[in-house]
Design a protein around this motif. Sequence first.
Motif, short mmCIF file in Angstrom:
data_model
loop_
_atom_site.label_atom_id
_atom_site.label_comp_id
_atom_site.label_asym_id
_atom_site.label_seq_id
_atom_site.Cartn_x
_atom_site.Cartn_y
_atom_site.Cartn_z
N GLY A 1 0.82 -1.21 0.00
CA GLY A 1 0.00 0.00 0.00
C GLY A 1 0.84 1.25 0.00
O GLY A 1 0.57 2.19 -0.75
N SER A 2 1.89 1.29 0.82
CA SER A 2 2.72 2.50 0.91
C SER A 2 3.50 2.74 -0.39
O SER A 2 3.63 3.89 -0.83
N ILE A 3 3.99 1.68 -1.02
CA ILE A 3 4.72 1.87 -2.28
C ILE A 3 3.76 2.33 -3.38
O ILE A 3 4.09 3.21 -4.19
N GLY A 4 2.55 1.76 -3.41
CA GLY A 4 1.58 2.20 -4.40
C GLY A 4 1.22 3.67 -4.23
O GLY A 4 1.16 4.43 -5.21
N ILE A 5 1.00 4.11 -2.98
CA ILE A 5 0.69 5.52 -2.72
C ILE A 5 1.90 6.39 -3.07
O ILE A 5 1.75 7.51 -3.59
N PHE A 6 3.09 5.89 -2.79
CA PHE A 6 4.31 6.61 -3.15
C PHE A 6 4.31 6.93 -4.65
O PHE A 6 4.58 8.07 -5.06
N PHE A 7 3.97 5.95 -5.48
CA PHE A 7 3.99 6.18 -6.92
C PHE A 7 2.83 7.07 -7.38
O PHE A 7 2.96 7.77 -8.39
N ARG A 8 1.69 7.08 -6.66
CA ARG A 8 0.64 8.04 -6.99
C ARG A 8 1.16 9.46 -6.81
O ARG A 8 0.87 10.35 -7.61
N ILE A 9 1.94 9.68 -5.74
CA ILE A 9 2.49 11.01 -5.49
C ILE A 9 3.54 11.35 -6.54
O ILE A 9 3.61 12.49 -7.02
N VAL A 10 4.36 10.37 -6.91
CA VAL A 10 5.37 10.60 -7.95
C VAL A 10 4.70 10.99 -9.27
O VAL A 10 5.18 11.88 -9.99
#
Length: 383
Positions: free
Chosen positions: A103-112
Amino acid sequence: MHLGFLSLLACTAFVSAALGFSFPLLDFSLNRMEATGSMIGINAAMPALGWLLVTPFLPFLQHTFGTRRLLLVFLAIAIAAMVGFWIFPDIWLWIPLRFLFGGSIGIFFRIVEFWVNSASPRHQKGRNIGIYAAIFCAGAATGAALVAVVGSSGWQAHLFVCVLLSLGAFSLAGAKSAIPEITAPPNRSLSSFVLLLPVAMAGVLIWGMFESVPYSFMPIYALRVGLSEEWAALTMSAFVLGGFAFPIPLGMLADRVDKQKLLLSCGGFAFMMAFLMPQTLFSKELFLFSLFVWGGVGGGLYTVSLAVIGEHFNGASLAASNAAFGTLYAFGAMIGPILNGAAMDVWNPDGLLVYAAILFGSFVVIAGWWLARRATAPVREIP
């Protein structure tokens, strides 16, 4: 390319490599722990559940805490979760840990993706998003391949993922001044973006519902139509290579033509490929090449849809539209595997392609209707 964009690409490469490495690492570890197929499936669904629950709140979080701080926080959560996998080798504990990690990596890429869209000039949004998508695919494929070198057992494998994530965090140091921040709270609801940009939002939803096909179901389809395990394993590689080769030329094309018409073209091509795939089975090489093209052009639904929202919004509105984009993608990723599997059970194995035809056909109808409506009665400009 300026230093900020190069730092973004370096960060993307490291974190996507960590993500690519994590898939076989966690799956192989669960298998050694004698997890059932259902438990593995529940574990694999946790990242999408994390995206679905957190993404709607991203604009508020970015405005409150800052974009750069959030990026570092989500990387720190992912590192802590990866350490947790090693410390707590328990099937049930790995469910919340997978929720936190994926979940955290997926949200990280949404921000990227918000960062790429926000920082790119209008005439280069498609190209820059294409470069980002290509780097992401290359990093994920490299990470998965490194499992054969590093191994999938022992503390070394978990440490390797943590090192990759740490290098991603370190890469952000070169882009401190380039990371866009939100200075005002969003003034639109997430649901409003579905009405404002229905073609782009439908595109990412459809792609989210389809994306599990190349990774989880196409190898099974290949086995069931008579291909060997070796050739079946190459189906995922063909899709990934397509995802690496096509985003940049598609993105550059999107900067020069009507993006929404390009989306319709990508969807129409993906729709036709669902019918053509069985006709290529007489040649293994042609079958893999078709998957390569299908993955590349079909993946354009994600890349070009992301460019569409960047073309119409900026600042807080871009953050909100990006959250709507990510929420629809997460929802598609949640229900897609369930529908894919059910389709194969109902009509084995061609239900997989019937499912794909229905998905992309639905998108073609939506996009075609909206573009026809725009041509006859121009849609009011988005304020």
